[in-house]
Motif scaffolding. Structure first.
Motif, PDB file in Angstrom:
ATOM      1  N   LEU A  22       0.838  -1.192   0.000  1.00  0.00           N
ATOM      2  CA  LEU A  22       0.000   0.000   0.000  1.00  0.00           C
ATOM      3  C   LEU A  22       0.877   1.248   0.000  1.00  0.00           C
ATOM      4  CD1 LEU A  22      -2.882   1.181   0.270  1.00  0.00           C
ATOM      5  CD2 LEU A  22      -2.602   0.980   2.753  1.00  0.00           C
ATOM      6  N   LEU A  23       0.589   2.199  -0.905  1.00  0.00           N
ATOM      7  CA  LEU A  23       1.331   3.458  -0.962  1.00  0.00           C
ATOM      8  C   LEU A  23       0.726   4.428   0.049  1.00  0.00           C
ATOM      9  CD1 LEU A  23       3.527   5.185  -2.337  1.00  0.00           C
ATOM     10  CD2 LEU A  23       1.778   5.907  -3.988  1.00  0.00           C
ATOM     11  N   LEU A  24       1.559   4.869   0.987  1.00  0.00           N
ATOM     12  CA  LEU A  24       1.122   5.803   2.022  1.00  0.00           C
ATOM     13  C   LEU A  24       2.019   7.024   2.026  1.00  0.00           C
ATOM     14  CD1 LEU A  24       0.493   3.306   4.961  1.00  0.00           C
ATOM     15  CD2 LEU A  24      -1.212   4.366   3.459  1.00  0.00           C
ATOM     16  N   LYS A  25       1.485   8.127   2.533  1.00  0.00           N
ATOM     17  CA  LYS A  25       2.297   9.340   2.678  1.00  0.00           C
ATOM     18  C   LYS A  25       2.442   9.660   4.165  1.00  0.00           C
ATOM     19  CE  LYS A  25      -1.630  12.421   1.967  1.00  0.00           C
ATOM     20  NZ  LYS A  25      -2.201  13.492   1.154  1.00  0.00           N
ATOM     21  N   ARG A  26       3.603  10.198   4.504  1.00  0.00           N
ATOM     22  CA  ARG A  26       3.893  10.542   5.894  1.00  0.00           C
ATOM     23  C   ARG A  26       3.420  11.961   6.177  1.00  0.00           C
ATOM     24  NH1 ARG A  26       9.801   9.672   7.359  1.00  0.00           N
ATOM     25  NH2 ARG A  26      10.051  11.479   6.022  1.00  0.00           N
ATOM     26  N   GLU A  27       2.660  12.110   7.235  1.00  0.00           N
ATOM     27  CA  GLU A  27       2.219  13.422   7.714  1.00  0.00           C
ATOM     28  C   GLU A  27       3.059  13.772   8.940  1.00  0.00           C
ATOM     29  OE1 GLU A  27       0.112  15.375   6.224  1.00  0.00           O
ATOM     30  OE2 GLU A  27      -0.703  13.967   4.767  1.00  0.00           O
ATOM     31  N   ALA A  28       3.387  15.039   9.084  1.00  0.00           N
ATOM     32  CA  ALA A  28       4.310  15.450  10.139  1.00  0.00           C
ATOM     33  C   ALA A  28       3.649  15.671  11.500  1.00  0.00           C
ATOM     34  CB  ALA A  28       5.036  16.716   9.720  1.00  0.00           C
ATOM     35  N   SER A  29       2.445  16.220  11.513  1.00  0.00           N
ATOM     36  CA  SER A  29       1.875  16.614  12.800  1.00  0.00           C
ATOM     37  C   SER A  29       0.423  16.199  12.924  1.00  0.00           C
ATOM     38  CB  SER A  29       1.990  18.121  12.966  1.00  0.00           C
ATOM     39  OG  SER A  29       1.473  18.525  14.205  1.00  0.00           O
ATOM     40  N   PRO A  30       0.104  15.271  13.805  1.00  0.00           N
ATOM     41  CA  PRO A  30       1.019  14.396  14.518  1.00  0.00           C
ATOM     42  C   PRO A  30       1.630  13.393  13.547  1.00  0.00           C
ATOM     43  CG  PRO A  30      -1.225  13.685  14.927  1.00  0.00           C
ATOM     44  CD  PRO A  30      -1.297  14.940  14.096  1.00  0.00           C
ATOM     45  N   PRO A  31       2.807  12.864  13.863  1.00  0.00           N
ATOM     46  CA  PRO A  31       3.457  11.955  12.915  1.00  0.00           C
ATOM     47  C   PRO A  31       2.663  10.666  12.718  1.00  0.00           C
ATOM     48  CG  PRO A  31       4.685  12.088  14.977  1.00  0.00           C
ATOM     49  CD  PRO A  31       3.586  13.081  15.070  1.00  0.00           C
ATOM     50  N   HIS A  32       2.294  10.399  11.474  1.00  0.00           N
ATOM     51  CA  HIS A  32       1.565   9.183  11.119  1.00  0.00           C
ATOM     52  C   HIS A  32       1.609   8.996   9.609  1.00  0.00           C
ATOM     53  CE1 HIS A  32      -1.436  12.351  10.574  1.00  0.00           C
ATOM     54  NE2 HIS A  32      -1.977  11.572   9.667  1.00  0.00           N
ATOM     55  N   TRP A  33       1.181   7.832   9.149  1.00  0.00           N
ATOM     56  CA  TRP A  33       1.098   7.518   7.726  1.00  0.00           C
ATOM     57  C   TRP A  33      -0.374   7.483   7.337  1.00  0.00           C
ATOM     58  CZ3 TRP A  33       5.278   7.055   4.538  1.00  0.00           C
ATOM     59  CH2 TRP A  33       6.522   6.982   5.158  1.00  0.00           C
ATOM     60  N   THR A  34      -0.674   8.028   6.172  1.00  0.00           N
ATOM     61  CA  THR A  34      -2.056   8.102   5.724  1.00  0.00           C
ATOM     62  C   THR A  34      -2.150   7.838   4.229  1.00  0.00           C
ATOM     63  OG1 THR A  34      -4.068   9.449   5.866  1.00  0.00           O
ATOM     64  CG2 THR A  34      -2.020  10.597   5.309  1.00  0.00           C
ATOM     65  N   LEU A  35      -3.378   7.689   3.754  1.00  0.00           N
ATOM     66  CA  LEU A  35      -3.633   7.439   2.340  1.00  0.00           C
ATOM     67  C   LEU A  35      -3.457   8.700   1.511  1.00  0.00           C
ATOM     68  CD1 LEU A  35      -6.903   5.368   2.780  1.00  0.00           C
ATOM     69  CD2 LEU A  35      -4.657   4.475   2.142  1.00  0.00           C
ATOM     70  N   LEU A  36      -3.266   8.529   0.216  1.00  0.00           N
ATOM     71  CA  LEU A  36      -3.335   9.648  -0.701  1.00  0.00           C
ATOM     72  C   LEU A  36      -4.798  10.059  -0.793  1.00  0.00           C
ATOM     73  CD1 LEU A  36      -0.685   8.090  -1.484  1.00  0.00           C
ATOM     74  CD2 LEU A  36      -1.012   8.994  -3.757  1.00  0.00           C
ATOM     75  N   GLY A  37      -5.039  11.325  -1.015  1.00  0.00           N
ATOM     76  CA  GLY A  37      -6.419  11.781  -1.149  1.00  0.00           C
ATOM     77  C   GLY A  37      -6.562  13.203  -0.668  1.00  0.00           C
ATOM     78  N   GLY A  38      -7.815  13.643  -0.591  1.00  0.00           N
ATOM     79  CA  GLY A  38      -8.082  15.002  -0.152  1.00  0.00           C
ATOM     80  C   GLY A  38      -9.489  15.443  -0.479  1.00  0.00           C
ATOM     81  N   ALA A  39      -9.681  16.755  -0.484  1.00  0.00           N
ATOM     82  CA  ALA A  39     -11.003  17.353  -0.671  1.00  0.00           C
ATOM     83  C   ALA A  39     -11.404  17.404  -2.140  1.00  0.00           C
ATOM     84  CB  ALA A  39     -11.020  18.765  -0.095  1.00  0.00           C
ATOM     85  N   LEU A  40     -12.688  17.318  -2.368  1.00  0.00           N
ATOM     86  CA  LEU A  40     -13.246  17.469  -3.707  1.00  0.00           C
ATOM     87  C   LEU A  40     -13.400  18.944  -4.031  1.00  0.00           C
ATOM     88  CD1 LEU A  40     -14.207  14.551  -2.832  1.00  0.00           C
ATOM     89  CD2 LEU A  40     -16.090  14.902  -4.414  1.00  0.00           C
ATOM     90  N   ALA A  41     -13.273  19.289  -5.297  1.00  0.00           N
ATOM     91  CA  ALA A  41     -13.602  20.637  -5.754  1.00  0.00           C
ATOM     92  C   ALA A  41     -15.116  20.803  -5.681  1.00  0.00           C
ATOM     93  CB  ALA A  41     -13.101  20.854  -7.173  1.00  0.00           C
ATOM     94  N   HIS A  42     -15.563  22.033  -5.655  1.00  0.00           N
ATOM     95  CA  HIS A  42     -16.985  22.329  -5.463  1.00  0.00           C
ATOM     96  C   HIS A  42     -17.897  21.572  -6.434  1.00  0.00           C
ATOM     97  CE1 HIS A  42     -20.579  24.456  -4.383  1.00  0.00           C
ATOM     98  NE2 HIS A  42     -20.747  24.841  -5.636  1.00  0.00           N
ATOM     99  N   ASP A  43     -17.548  21.529  -7.713  1.00  0.00           N
ATOM    100  CA  ASP A  43     -18.415  20.903  -8.719  1.00  0.00           C
ATOM    101  C   ASP A  43     -17.901  19.533  -9.168  1.00  0.00           C
ATOM    102  OD1 ASP A  43     -16.175  21.860  -9.971  1.00  0.00           O
ATOM    103  OD2 ASP A  43     -17.242  22.685 -11.691  1.00  0.00           O
TER     104      ASP A  43
END
Length: 159
Positions: A22-43
């Motif tokens: 599984l491809l994960l990205k490291r987040e700094a605060s708090p330190p942890h590994w998470t999935l790729l992804g994010g918010a949707l654009a309005h439309d």
């Protein structure tokens, strides 16, 4: 592009390679590994956002797989939204070069580089502390994906 902050719609990507990692990205605060992804654009709809974020974050153009899970989440106090998790199978040919919108996708090599991405085998995820991942149930979700694929008949068996 305007992100949809009113509805707090999020898409998360389980990017799995041919070895079942599984491809994960490291987040700094708090330190942890998470999935790729994010918010949707309005439309934007969920599949379109998934394809866009896969390319923006990792420079990958793999086909979007099935919806694995959807759940409500709390984005801010008093604000709820919906989060959808999609499977993305990444063929080895996609892994030769990793250029994203911010430059080179940096795979974890032990040095402190941000952003940092790493391929996690299920065995390493299962032996890690529960607070290593966000959400903490990522190892179980990867295990269910890999197990269900092992149980599927091959194309030759379907003939």
């Amino acid at each position: 592009m305007t992100l949809d902050t009113q509805a707090a719609r999020q898409v998360q990507l389980l990017v799995v390679d041919t070895q079942g990692r599984l491809l994960l990205k490291r987040e700094a605060s708090p330190p942890h590994w998470t999935l790729l992804g994010g918010a949707l654009a309005h439309d934007e709809d969920y599949p379109a956002a998934a394809i866009r974020l896969l390319f923006e974050e990792a420079g990958l153009t793999c086909p979007l797989g099935p919806l694995l899970r959807q759940c409500a989440h709390t984005a801010k106090v008093g604000q709820t939204g919906e989060e959808r998790f999609f499977l993305v199978r990444c063929p080895d040919t996609q892994l030769d070069t990793h250029d994203n919108a911010q430059g080179r996708l940096m795979l974890d090599d032990g040095r402190d580089a941000t952003p940092c991405y790493a391929w996690w085998p299920l065995s390493e995820m299962q032996s890690s502390e529960s607070d290593t991942f966000a959400p903490s149930w990522l190892p179980e979700l990867l295990a269910s994906v890999l197990f269900s694929e092992m149980m599927m008949p091959t194309s030759a068996a379907r003939l």
